[in-house]
Design a protein around this motif. Structure first.
Motif, mmCIF file in Angstrom:
data_model
loop_
_atom_site.group_PDB
_atom_site.id
_atom_site.type_symbol
_atom_site.label_atom_id
_atom_site.label_comp_id
_atom_site.label_asym_id
_atom_site.label_seq_id
_atom_site.Cartn_x
_atom_site.Cartn_y
_atom_site.Cartn_z
ATOM 1 N N ALA A 230 0.860 -1.187 0.000
ATOM 2 C CA ALA A 230 0.000 0.000 0.000
ATOM 3 C C ALA A 230 0.888 1.226 0.000
ATOM 4 O O ALA A 230 2.040 1.188 0.462
ATOM 5 C CB ALA A 230 -0.926 0.008 1.215
ATOM 6 N N LEU A 231 0.365 2.334 -0.511
ATOM 7 C CA LEU A 231 1.113 3.588 -0.517
ATOM 8 C C LEU A 231 1.219 4.138 0.899
ATOM 9 O O LEU A 231 0.253 4.118 1.654
ATOM 10 C CB LEU A 231 0.415 4.597 -1.426
ATOM 11 N N ASP A 232 2.397 4.634 1.252
ATOM 12 C CA ASP A 232 2.635 5.205 2.583
ATOM 13 C C ASP A 232 2.693 6.725 2.466
ATOM 14 O O ASP A 232 3.760 7.319 2.306
ATOM 15 C CB ASP A 232 3.931 4.658 3.165
ATOM 16 N N ARG A 233 1.547 7.386 2.550
ATOM 17 C CA ARG A 233 1.474 8.831 2.349
ATOM 18 C C ARG A 233 2.142 9.613 3.483
ATOM 19 O O ARG A 233 2.480 10.778 3.310
ATOM 20 C CB ARG A 233 0.016 9.267 2.216
ATOM 21 N N ALA A 234 2.346 8.986 4.616
ATOM 22 C CA ALA A 234 2.950 9.677 5.748
ATOM 23 C C ALA A 234 4.464 9.841 5.595
ATOM 24 O O ALA A 234 5.095 10.526 6.400
ATOM 25 C CB ALA A 234 2.640 8.931 7.043
ATOM 26 N N ARG A 235 5.059 9.242 4.557
ATOM 27 C CA ARG A 235 6.518 9.282 4.403
ATOM 28 C C ARG A 235 6.902 9.880 3.054
ATOM 29 O O ARG A 235 7.808 9.416 2.375
ATOM 30 C CB ARG A 235 7.106 7.877 4.569
#
Length: 259
Positions: free
Chosen positions: A231-236
């Motif tokens: 999954a995409l890690d938008r927090a990083r």
């Protein structure tokens, strides 16, 4: 225009990158990467990925990277020029990239969580064809895929391994990821899917004892996996800087017309 007062210089161990770093060494009072407002990276695409992964590890997410190509392809890099760096940094266009997060569960039950800026790939370990179950957002969409492997690629990575596997080129800002099979055997005509980047992809290895599979997040490998969730890690989110005439989105567009 942004003034990056504190600059760090990092270079690949190759001779051309080291020679370039020596030319820049006396131009500024360089600081360590963990003290910098901007990082200047000298090398190729592989070294850029290494630099970005180091910043993820140090949690330097707000520090942009301006790369200059001293490698082979340099898709993620700007042109190497030793002069005019002040002006180039002031005019540079930012591009933000969120990495994928790979959660790989081994057949031994151990869980490995790794980031991937380009792609997450699953690859057969032996001559036996891999057999995978493909799940999208908790829904099984393919009960059995027989193949050499499969990968999930970001737009920034879509012109790398993904393109070599006949996957699509994804424009930046498209909010998409590519799901691309590697040498699919059955179903033979399936060529992959383009998915919204909020999609959760789960890949279950069927018959892992007979048909072992490894999982790779960019350059880091986990062998003998039973299941991989991506999954995409938008927090990083990370930031790359590009010369206006050499921006990454322009390069991705033009790559679609390359012979």
């Amino acid at each position: 225009m942004t003034d990056y007062a504190r600059r760090a210089l990092v270079a690949s161990p190759t001779a051309p990158a080291r020679e370039a770093a020596a030319k820049l060494a006396d131009a500024w009072d360089w600081v360590q990467p963990d003290e910098a407002d901007v990082v200047i990276a000298l090398g190729g695409d592989g070294f850029m990925l290494q630099t970005l992964h180091a910043m993820l590890h140090r949690r330097q997410l707000a520090v942009p990277v301006f790369g200059m190509n001293l490698g082979t392809v340099g898709f993620l890099m700007n042109e190497w020029r030793p002069h005019g760096l002040d002006d180039r940094l002031a005019r540079a266009r930012p591009f933000r990239v969120a990495p994928l997060q790979m959660t790989a569960t081994g057949v031994d039950g151990r869980v490995h969580t790794l980031p991937a800026i380009n792609e997450v790939s699953l690859l057969r370990e032996t001559r036996q064809t891999a057999k995978l179950e493909v799940t999208i957002n908790d829904r099984i969409v393919m009960a059995e895929l027989a193949c050499d492997g499969i990968l999930v690629a970001t737009p920034a990575g879509s012109t790398a391994y993904n393109l070599s596997a006949q996957g699509p080129i994804l424009p930046l800002g498209s909010a998409l990821v590519a799901l691309t099979p590697i040498s699919p055997f059955r179903p033979r005509r399936w060529r992959g899917a383009i998915l919204p980047d909020r999609t959760r992809v789960s890949l279950k290895v069927l018959e892992p004892a007979k048909r072992p599979v490894s999982a790779v997040a960019d350059q880091r490998e986990v062998r003998d996996v039973a299941r991989v969730d991506v999954a995409l890690d938008r927090a990083r989110e990370l930031t790359l800087l590009f010369d206006p005439e050499h921006a990454l989105d322009d390069r991705i567009t033009m790559e679609q017309f390359a012979a």
